[in-house]
Design a protein around this motif. Structure first.
Motif, PDB file in Angstrom:
ATOM      1  N   UNK A   1       0.807  -1.214   0.000  1.00 63.00           N
ATOM      2  CA  UNK A   1       0.000   0.000   0.000  1.00 63.00           C
ATOM      3  C   UNK A   1       0.835   1.256   0.000  1.00 63.00           C
ATOM      4  N   UNK A   2       2.093   1.143  -0.389  1.00 65.99           N
ATOM      5  CA  UNK A   2       3.017   2.273  -0.511  1.00 65.99           C
ATOM      6  C   UNK A   2       3.648   2.226  -1.889  1.00 65.99           C
ATOM      7  N   UNK A   3       4.526   3.185  -2.167  1.00 65.31           N
ATOM      8  CA  UNK A   3       5.356   3.057  -3.349  1.00 65.31           C
ATOM      9  C   UNK A   3       6.209   1.812  -3.242  1.00 65.31           C
ATOM     10  N   UNK A   4       6.521   1.200  -4.368  1.00 63.91           N
ATOM     11  CA  UNK A   4       7.241  -0.071  -4.336  1.00 63.91           C
ATOM     12  C   UNK A   4       8.675   0.094  -3.841  1.00 63.91           C
ATOM     13  N   UNK A   5       9.167   1.317  -3.805  1.00 63.84           N
ATOM     14  CA  UNK A   5      10.513   1.575  -3.310  1.00 63.84           C
ATOM     15  C   UNK A   5      10.565   1.737  -1.801  1.00 63.84           C
ATOM     16  N   UNK A   6       9.413   1.570  -1.135  1.00 59.25           N
ATOM     17  CA  UNK A   6       9.368   1.680   0.322  1.00 59.25           C
ATOM     18  C   UNK A   6       8.872   0.368   0.922  1.00 59.25           C
ATOM     19  N   UNK A   7       9.432  -0.012   2.054  1.00 63.05           N
ATOM     20  CA  UNK A   7       8.972  -1.199   2.780  1.00 63.05           C
ATOM     21  C   UNK A   7       8.242  -0.729   4.030  1.00 63.05           C
ATOM     22  N   UNK A   8       6.972  -1.105   4.137  1.00 67.41           N
ATOM     23  CA  UNK A   8       6.173  -0.735   5.302  1.00 67.41           C
ATOM     24  C   UNK A   8       5.445  -1.966   5.817  1.00 67.41           C
TER      25      UNK A   8
END
Length: 370
Positions: free
Chosen positions: A173-180
């Motif tokens: 549910x974020x940009x693919x360059x971020x891990x949440x």
């Protein structure tokens, strides 16, 4: 990147345009490139004056350049458009499929039979174990496991499936360059190598509340069925289950103790017609076995990282109760979860029994009462 694919990216990242507007332009002009090159007067009847002005002004240019640079520099990164041959047919058939997805990892997993495994972020130890075991065995049977890379059940599902050839897909549910969340960074890196990560959001997009229902619709749309492992009645995983049912997919749920608040969402689903499952064979009896085997993994991957998602309340008694969850459990399992000796665990159990918080059961098992 070819001209048409860059045009898809431009349309997708133009402020105010959105997925519906993008698809309207593709339908009206026949291609993304033709739409991107159209005049404002031609665009406005389809997407409105504001979005047409944004497209003509090149408001997406900086984001497009950043995305192109990331795609070029990131191993396994790709763009998937609704018109690509490997865009999953199951997702394309749903209402409002995302016209463009960022991907990173094993693109060939898009063509595999898929099952969603979802549940609570604040799962019990039993719930986490169930998610890992069911996901591992379903992946061994040939299903690619789809989940949302959240803490709790999602992370456990990905961990369980990673070692099998069918592996796992995380829809984020974020940009693919971020891990949440950040605690799943190590897991995300493993997914990018041995699994697949998908996102419809622009690079750098944060974890905004309205992103997650959109993510859930993709999870539900990709999968042949949705297995809810553990969920409260207000869990977001029930949204995924509802969307799966609306798309004509099978909904399955694992029951739990009536004393466990995280089982009540599953019980509600079962009351509403979801299939009650107790074993992996129950799941396979409902959804069938994949028609073809999954592609082999690029390389063997280490098993799940250390468990960090189980809650750890303060105090020895509270820690033991958290490790017990709500289902009957034996001392060997508790010693493994708590990293204590059997003597230490028995002493804690005795104290909790005297307090009326734990009961002994036949077969040397124990169950929490509060």
């Amino acid at each position: 990147m070819d001209v048409e694919r860059r045009a898809w990216l431009t349309l997708a990242l133009t402020p105010g345009l959105g997925p519906v507007g993008l698809l309207k332009l593709i339908a009206a002009f026949g291609s993304a490139n033709a739409a991107a090159g159209a005049r404002r007067a031609q665009l406005a009847p389809h997407i409105g004056e504001a979005a047409a002005a944004a497209l003509m002004a090149g408001e997406a240019n900086a984001a497009v350049e950043a995305a192109e640079a990331w795609l070029a520099a990131t191993p396994g990164a790709f763009l998937l458009t609704l018109l690509d041959a490997d865009y999953p047919a199951e997702l394309a058939e749903t209402h409002g499929p995302p016209p463009l997805l960022f991907g990173r990892g094993r693109r060939e997993l898009l063509g595999c039979a898929k099952l969603a495994v979802v549940g609570s972020r604040n799962a019990t130890p039993q719930g986490l174990d169930n998610a890992r075991v069911f996901s591992r065995e379903l992946a061994k049977a040939g299903y690619t496991i789809v989940s949302g890379l959240a803490a709790g059940i999602d992370a456990a599902a990905h961990e369980g499936a990673l070692a099998a050839p069918a592996s796992t897909i995380a829809v984020v549910g974020t940009g693919i360059d971020r891990i949440y969340p950040a605690r799943n960074r190590e897991l995300g890196l493993k997914l990018a190598e041995a699994g697949l990560i998908l996102s419809e959001f622009p690079l750098g997009a944060g974890a905004l509340a309205h992103h997650f229902p959109r993510r859930n619709r993709v999870i539900a749309g990709l999968a042949r069925g949705c297995l809810v492992v553990e969920a409260s009645v207000d869990s977001g995983s029930l949204i995924t289950a509802r969307l799966a049912a609306e798309n004509g997919r099978e909904v399955l749920a694992i029951p739990g103790s009536i004393h466990n608040p995280l089982a009540r969402g599953c019980h509600r689903l079962i009351k509403d017609g979801a299939k009650l499952v107790e074993t992996v064979d129950d799941v396979l009896a409902e959804v069938g076995r994949p028609a073809r085997s999954a592609p082999p993994p690029r390389e063997a991957i280490d098993a799940a990282p250390a468990r960090k998602d189980a809650p750890q309340p303060a105090g020895a008694g509270c820690a033991l109760l958290a490790a017990m969850g709500y289902d009957p459990v034996d001392v060997d399992t508790l010693t493994d979860r708590l990293k204590l000796t059997a003597g230490e665990v028995y002493a804690m159990l005795l104290e909790l029994e005297l307090e009326g918080r734990v009961a002994g059961l036949p077969g040397g098992r124990f169950q929490r009462l509060s």
